[in-house]
Design a protein around this motif. Sequence first.
Motif, PDB file in Angstrom:
ATOM      1  N   ILE A 170       0.859  -1.180   0.000  1.00 45.75           N
ATOM      2  CA  ILE A 170       0.000   0.000   0.000  1.00 45.75           C
ATOM      3  C   ILE A 170       0.895   1.229   0.000  1.00 45.75           C
ATOM      4  O   ILE A 170       1.832   1.325   0.794  1.00 45.75           O
ATOM      5  N   LEU A 171       0.599   2.155  -0.897  1.00 44.04           N
ATOM      6  CA  LEU A 171       1.242   3.462  -0.925  1.00 44.04           C
ATOM      7  C   LEU A 171       0.187   4.450  -0.478  1.00 44.04           C
ATOM      8  O   LEU A 171      -0.825   4.625  -1.158  1.00 44.04           O
ATOM      9  N   THR A 172       0.367   5.072   0.686  1.00 45.59           N
ATOM     10  CA  THR A 172      -0.684   5.941   1.202  1.00 45.59           C
ATOM     11  C   THR A 172      -0.190   7.326   1.576  1.00 45.59           C
ATOM     12  O   THR A 172       0.893   7.487   2.127  1.00 45.59           O
ATOM     13  N   ASP A 173      -1.022   8.310   1.228  1.00 45.09           N
ATOM     14  CA  ASP A 173      -0.801   9.672   1.684  1.00 45.09           C
ATOM     15  C   ASP A 173      -1.100   9.684   3.184  1.00 45.09           C
ATOM     16  O   ASP A 173      -1.883   8.868   3.684  1.00 45.09           O
ATOM     17  N   LEU A 174      -0.493  10.596   3.887  1.00 39.88           N
ATOM     18  CA  LEU A 174      -0.695  10.676   5.325  1.00 39.88           C
ATOM     19  C   LEU A 174      -1.944  11.484   5.680  1.00 39.88           C
ATOM     20  O   LEU A 174      -2.804  11.015   6.408  1.00 39.88           O
TER      21      LEU A 174
END
Length: 116
Positions: A48-52
């Motif tokens: 998963i690549l997630t923005d904070l």
Amino acid sequence: MRILVVDDNRTSADALARALKKRGDEAEAVYDGATAILKMQDDTPDLILTDLRMEPVDGLTVLRAAREHRPPIEVIVFTAYGAIETAVQAMQLGARDFLTKPVTLEQLIRRVRSEE
């Protein structure tokens, strides 16, 4: 690799998912943390690549849910707000990496490849 991109900036999320698909990954973009948590339960991604910073469910909540999943899902967190305390918190929660925006596509691809 199956990758879930989570970012409330739809343009960025879609562009990243397209770039990952071009390099041969299965990539899907979602635009909020709640949808990401539902997606990981239905179809477990490898990464998963997630923005904070997202509302109402933020990237740290996505990270916690991913790390509680069995088996745990690897997560890379990225943000425009790169406070040291936040990076430390993300790493303590089990993030594989923490990147500060702007993140170049090449930078992100190198980080993703290190997961493979």
